[in-house]
Motif scaffolding. Structure first.
Motif, PDB file in Angstrom:
ATOM      1  N   ILE A  40      59.236  43.402  49.037  1.00 17.37           N
ATOM      2  CA  ILE A  40      60.003  42.328  49.664  1.00 17.37           C
ATOM      3  C   ILE A  40      61.181  42.963  50.411  1.00 17.37           C
ATOM      4  O   ILE A  40      61.909  43.792  49.854  1.00 17.37           O
ATOM      5  CB  ILE A  40      60.534  41.322  48.626  1.00 17.37           C
ATOM      6  N   ALA A  41      61.375  42.568  51.655  1.00 21.11           N
ATOM      7  CA  ALA A  41      62.503  43.056  52.451  1.00 21.11           C
ATOM      8  C   ALA A  41      63.675  42.085  52.292  1.00 21.11           C
ATOM      9  O   ALA A  41      63.490  40.876  52.133  1.00 21.11           O
ATOM     10  CB  ALA A  41      62.110  43.172  53.917  1.00 21.11           C
ATOM     11  N   TYR A  42      64.879  42.621  52.366  1.00 21.13           N
ATOM     12  CA  TYR A  42      66.071  41.782  52.256  1.00 21.13           C
ATOM     13  C   TYR A  42      67.094  42.166  53.319  1.00 21.13           C
ATOM     14  O   TYR A  42      67.125  43.296  53.798  1.00 21.13           O
ATOM     15  CB  TYR A  42      66.698  41.914  50.869  1.00 21.13           C
ATOM     16  N   ASP A  43      67.927  41.208  53.675  1.00 25.92           N
ATOM     17  CA  ASP A  43      69.102  41.483  54.500  1.00 25.92           C
ATOM     18  C   ASP A  43      70.335  41.642  53.620  1.00 25.92           C
ATOM     19  O   ASP A  43      71.202  42.466  53.891  1.00 25.92           O
ATOM     20  CB  ASP A  43      69.304  40.367  55.519  1.00 25.92           C
ATOM     21  N   GLU A  44      70.423  40.796  52.594  1.00 24.78           N
ATOM     22  CA  GLU A  44      71.464  40.917  51.572  1.00 24.78           C
ATOM     23  C   GLU A  44      70.772  40.785  50.220  1.00 24.78           C
ATOM     24  O   GLU A  44      69.886  39.941  50.043  1.00 24.78           O
ATOM     25  CB  GLU A  44      72.531  39.829  51.715  1.00 24.78           C
ATOM     26  N   LEU A  45      71.194  41.610  49.266  1.00 32.54           N
ATOM     27  CA  LEU A  45      70.591  41.620  47.932  1.00 32.54           C
ATOM     28  C   LEU A  45      71.682  41.379  46.896  1.00 32.54           C
ATOM     29  O   LEU A  45      72.754  41.986  46.967  1.00 32.54           O
ATOM     30  CB  LEU A  45      69.916  42.971  47.672  1.00 32.54           C
ATOM     31  N   VAL A  46      71.415  40.508  45.939  1.00 34.60           N
ATOM     32  CA  VAL A  46      72.360  40.221  44.863  1.00 34.60           C
ATOM     33  C   VAL A  46      71.699  40.557  43.529  1.00 34.60           C
ATOM     34  O   VAL A  46      70.599  40.075  43.237  1.00 34.60           O
ATOM     35  CB  VAL A  46      72.802  38.743  44.860  1.00 34.60           C
ATOM     36  N   LEU A  47      72.371  41.376  42.730  1.00 31.97           N
ATOM     37  CA  LEU A  47      71.874  41.734  41.403  1.00 31.97           C
ATOM     38  C   LEU A  47      72.584  40.880  40.356  1.00 31.97           C
ATOM     39  O   LEU A  47      73.798  40.955  40.192  1.00 31.97           O
ATOM     40  CB  LEU A  47      72.106  43.216  41.123  1.00 31.97           C
ATOM     41  N   THR A  48      71.817  40.049  39.676  1.00 29.54           N
ATOM     42  CA  THR A  48      72.339  39.241  38.573  1.00 29.54           C
ATOM     43  C   THR A  48      71.441  39.490  37.364  1.00 29.54           C
ATOM     44  O   THR A  48      70.856  38.571  36.791  1.00 29.54           O
ATOM     45  CB  THR A  48      72.363  37.743  38.944  1.00 29.54           C
ATOM     46  N   THR A  49      71.317  40.770  37.015  1.00 26.67           N
ATOM     47  CA  THR A  49      70.339  41.204  36.020  1.00 26.67           C
ATOM     48  C   THR A  49      70.797  40.992  34.585  1.00 26.67           C
ATOM     49  O   THR A  49      70.025  41.224  33.653  1.00 26.67           O
ATOM     50  CB  THR A  49      69.999  42.691  36.249  1.00 26.67           C
ATOM     51  N   GLY A  50      72.042  40.583  34.387  1.00 27.01           N
ATOM     52  CA  GLY A  50      72.485  40.222  33.046  1.00 27.01           C
ATOM     53  C   GLY A  50      72.651  41.397  32.110  1.00 27.01           C
ATOM     54  O   GLY A  50      73.088  42.479  32.505  1.00 27.01           O
ATOM     55  N   SER A  51      72.263  41.174  30.869  1.00 25.69           N
ATOM     56  CA  SER A  51      72.449  42.196  29.835  1.00 25.69           C
ATOM     57  C   SER A  51      71.259  42.199  28.895  1.00 25.69           C
ATOM     58  O   SER A  51      70.443  41.281  28.886  1.00 25.69           O
ATOM     59  CB  SER A  51      73.743  41.926  29.061  1.00 25.69           C
ATOM     60  N   THR A  52      71.175  43.251  28.104  1.00 31.32           N
ATOM     61  CA  THR A  52      70.082  43.397  27.141  1.00 31.32           C
ATOM     62  C   THR A  52      70.663  43.646  25.755  1.00 31.32           C
ATOM     63  O   THR A  52      71.692  44.328  25.612  1.00 31.32           O
ATOM     64  CB  THR A  52      69.155  44.563  27.520  1.00 31.32           C
ATOM     65  N   PRO A  53      70.045  43.105  24.719  1.00 30.94           N
ATOM     66  CA  PRO A  53      70.574  43.294  23.365  1.00 30.94           C
ATOM     67  C   PRO A  53      70.315  44.699  22.841  1.00 30.94           C
ATOM     68  O   PRO A  53      69.283  45.302  23.137  1.00 30.94           O
ATOM     69  CB  PRO A  53      69.813  42.256  22.540  1.00 30.94           C
ATOM     70  N   ARG A  54      71.275  45.217  22.105  1.00 27.89           N
ATOM     71  CA  ARG A  54      71.043  46.480  21.401  1.00 27.89           C
ATOM     72  C   ARG A  54      70.055  46.221  20.265  1.00 27.89           C
ATOM     73  O   ARG A  54      70.139  45.205  19.576  1.00 27.89           O
ATOM     74  CB  ARG A  54      72.351  47.039  20.825  1.00 27.89           C
ATOM     75  N   ARG A  55      69.157  47.162  20.070  1.00 28.29           N
ATOM     76  CA  ARG A  55      68.143  47.011  19.030  1.00 28.29           C
ATOM     77  C   ARG A  55      68.305  48.091  17.972  1.00 28.29           C
ATOM     78  O   ARG A  55      68.853  49.163  18.248  1.00 28.29           O
ATOM     79  CB  ARG A  55      66.739  47.056  19.644  1.00 28.29           C
ATOM     80  N   LEU A  56      67.817  47.802  16.790  1.00 25.89           N
ATOM     81  CA  LEU A  56      67.863  48.796  15.725  1.00 25.89           C
ATOM     82  C   LEU A  56      66.854  49.900  16.019  1.00 25.89           C
ATOM     83  O   LEU A  56      65.753  49.627  16.504  1.00 25.89           O
ATOM     84  CB  LEU A  56      67.536  48.147  14.377  1.00 25.89           C
ATOM     85  N   PRO A  57      67.213  51.149  15.742  1.00 26.10           N
ATOM     86  CA  PRO A  57      66.280  52.257  16.005  1.00 26.10           C
ATOM     87  C   PRO A  57      64.998  52.135  15.189  1.00 26.10           C
ATOM     88  O   PRO A  57      65.006  51.630  14.056  1.00 26.10           O
ATOM     89  CB  PRO A  57      67.082  53.496  15.584  1.00 26.10           C
ATOM     90  N   ALA A  58      63.907  52.618  15.769  1.00 26.09           N
ATOM     91  CA  ALA A  58      62.631  52.624  15.038  1.00 26.09           C
ATOM     92  C   ALA A  58      62.726  53.462  13.777  1.00 26.09           C
ATOM     93  O   ALA A  58      62.056  53.180  12.777  1.00 26.09           O
ATOM     94  CB  ALA A  58      61.522  53.157  15.948  1.00 26.09           C
ATOM     95  N   SER A  59      63.591  54.483  13.801  1.00 27.64           N
ATOM     96  CA  SER A  59      63.707  55.398  12.663  1.00 27.64           C
ATOM     97  C   SER A  59      64.232  54.716  11.406  1.00 27.64           C
ATOM     98  O   SER A  59      64.057  55.225  10.300  1.00 27.64           O
ATOM     99  CB  SER A  59      64.619  56.575  13.021  1.00 27.64           C
ATOM    100  N   ILE A  60      64.881  53.562  11.563  1.00 27.89           N
ATOM    101  CA  ILE A  60      65.355  52.842  10.375  1.00 27.89           C
ATOM    102  C   ILE A  60      64.634  51.504  10.223  1.00 27.89           C
ATOM    103  O   ILE A  60      65.112  50.604   9.534  1.00 27.89           O
ATOM    104  CB  ILE A  60      66.881  52.636  10.391  1.00 27.89           C
ATOM    105  N   GLY A  61      63.480  51.373  10.867  1.00 25.09           N
ATOM    106  CA  GLY A  61      62.658  50.174  10.694  1.00 25.09           C
ATOM    107  C   GLY A  61      62.867  49.106  11.741  1.00 25.09           C
ATOM    108  O   GLY A  61      62.386  47.978  11.585  1.00 25.09           O
ATOM    109  N   GLY A  62      63.529  49.439  12.824  1.00 23.03           N
ATOM    110  CA  GLY A  62      63.839  48.441  13.842  1.00 23.03           C
ATOM    111  C   GLY A  62      62.639  47.850  14.550  1.00 23.03           C
ATOM    112  O   GLY A  62      62.745  46.785  15.155  1.00 23.03           O
ATOM    113  N   THR A  63      61.493  48.529  14.492  1.00 24.28           N
ATOM    114  CA  THR A  63      60.300  48.014  15.176  1.00 24.28           C
ATOM    115  C   THR A  63      59.321  47.325  14.233  1.00 24.28           C
ATOM    116  O   THR A  63      58.219  46.942  14.642  1.00 24.28           O
ATOM    117  CB  THR A  63      59.572  49.157  15.908  1.00 24.28           C
ATOM    118  N   LEU A  64      59.714  47.137  12.980  1.00 19.88           N
ATOM    119  CA  LEU A  64      58.857  46.410  12.042  1.00 19.88           C
ATOM    120  C   LEU A  64      58.678  44.964  12.484  1.00 19.88           C
ATOM    121  O   LEU A  64      59.561  44.368  13.115  1.00 19.88           O
ATOM    122  CB  LEU A  64      59.471  46.430  10.640  1.00 19.88           C
TER     123      LEU A  64
END
Length: 401
Positions: free
Chosen positions: A97-121
């Motif tokens: 997609i081509a743009y003349d003006e681009l606006v980034l409103t991508t927000g934020s992402t939550p921090r997750r617990l590491p897989a090494s301590i079971g965060g992906t269970l």
């Protein structure tokens, strides 16, 4: 100007495209979102929606028909994979997609617990988007045991909903007290007492060592060596600005996409607004994670795309709903050195001062205290602390001083 493209279909993105149309922009306008539904409110997700008191359609910021009626191309379930600033194009899962003006409103992402301590269970959740809440909702069964990791506002709001639905709730916070990063001890004490009255077990100064379970989480080992059972886990350990696209495209990042006072990034024809940005504030820079900031900054960017040349002046305010308590916060408390308390029979407010200067107010079921405090802060007025704490003082009289 022929085509404005907005990446991120949250509160900021929706506010930006609506403001562009309302301000007379009649060119091509595209809003791109990674989720499969139109822009929606996030705050009710972990409250009214999770409790079953709010339907999906009521979450939507505007009816689906709004976008077609306003000749806005809304691309849902569309992922942007790259930005090419020199060619003024973006690569998406639906093509270039081509743009003349681009606006980034991508927000934020939550921090997750590491897989090494079971965060992906299985059974470990964050609270950020509709998919998160839909996935965890079936677990909210009376008598189920839930562990909440993190004693900030997200964790406490989740605890309130779980307790209200009859779950057994344990919340762990590795800091000395809940809300330590964002509030004074007085506010922490207020909410500690509130949650304790509702049966939540709060374990402060206690971190998570690791989650227990083979495929599905069954419990947790805590930093003090104790173990607790858990049917599922909710993590509320903070969020980070979503700057991946911006960084890969060479935009300057400084605790968020770095923008000037009018919302321009370091790269021509690219703007940014909302949670993902850091912007000038007083003598430094700041990043605000709030709905009001997302709306106001995005609308300011829209006006500036159309040539307004308008600086964004942030007026920070926030809120949180827990049980029957509505917390409203005006201002920013960073740098405070003392707190003045004002208490009523069913309300309380805590006023943050740095020397003689009023910085912020935390108001619990005290809408008048919040509104007066907000107006005072925005006007640069600082009332005598003794008058604030005296419940015989008519707060509105402080505005005339």
């Amino acid at each position: 100007m022929q085509h404005v493209v907005v990446i991120g279909a949250g509160q900021a993105g929706a506010s930006c495209v609506a403001k562009l149309r309302n301000s007379g922009f009649d060119g091509k306008l595209t809003l791109i979102g990674a989720e499969p539904c139109p822009p929606y409110q996030r705050p009710p997700l972990s409250k009214g929606y999770l409790l079953g008191e709010m339907t999906l359609e009521r979450l939507f910021l505007r009816p689906e028909s709004f976008y077609s009626d306003q000749n806005i191309t809304l691309k849902t379930n569309c992922h942007v994979t790259a930005i090419d600033p020199s060619a003024q194009t973006i690569a998406t899962t639906e093509g270039e997609i081509a743009y003349d003006e681009l606006v980034l409103t991508t927000g934020s992402t939550p921090r997750r617990l590491p897989a090494s301590i079971g965060g992906t269970l299985d059974g470990v959740f964050t609270v950020r988007d509709l998919a998160d809440v839909d996935a965890m909702a079936p677990r909210f069964v009376k008598g189920a045991k839930v562990l909440i990791v993190g004693g900030g506002y997200i964790g406490l709001e989740a605890a309130a909903v779980a307790a209200k639905l009859g779950l057994e709730v344990t919340l762990v916070e590795m800091a000395d007290r809940i809300l330590q990063r964002v509030a004074a001890p007085e506010t922490s004490d207020y909410f500690r007492a509130l949650h304790t009255r509702h049966g939540v077990t709060l374990r402060e100064s206690t971190g998570l060592d690791r989650l227990i379970g083979k495929d599905h989480v069954t419990g947790a080992r805590l930093s003090d060596g104790s173990e607790i059972a858990a049917d599922f886990v909710i993590t509320g350990v903070g969020i980070e600005p979503d700057t991946a696209l911006a960084s890969a495209a060479g935009l300057e990042v400084d605790n968020g996409i770095k923008v000037d006072a009018q919302g321009r990034s370091s790269t021509p024809y690219i703007w940014a607004a909302g949670d993902c940005t850091s912007f000038p504030y007083r003598d430094g820079r700041i990043r605000l994670e709030s709905v009001p900031n997302a709306i106001d900054q995005a609308e300011c960017v829209a006006e500036n795309i159309l040539g307004a040349g308008k600086d964004y002046i942030a007026k920070p305010w926030f809120w949180s709903d827990q049980y029957d308590v509505k917390l409203q916060i005006a201002g920013l408390n960073s740098g405070y050195d003392h707190v003045v308390s004002r208490r009523g029979p069913d309300s309380a407010s805590f006023w943050y001062y740095s020397g003689d200067r009023l910085l912020a107010v935390d108001a619990m079921n005290d809408p008048r205290g919040y509104m007066v405090g907000k107006r005072l802060i925005e006007a640069g007025k600082s009332p005598d602390p003794k008058m604030v704490s005296d419940t015989e003082t008519d707060l509105k009289s402080l505005l005339k001083a």
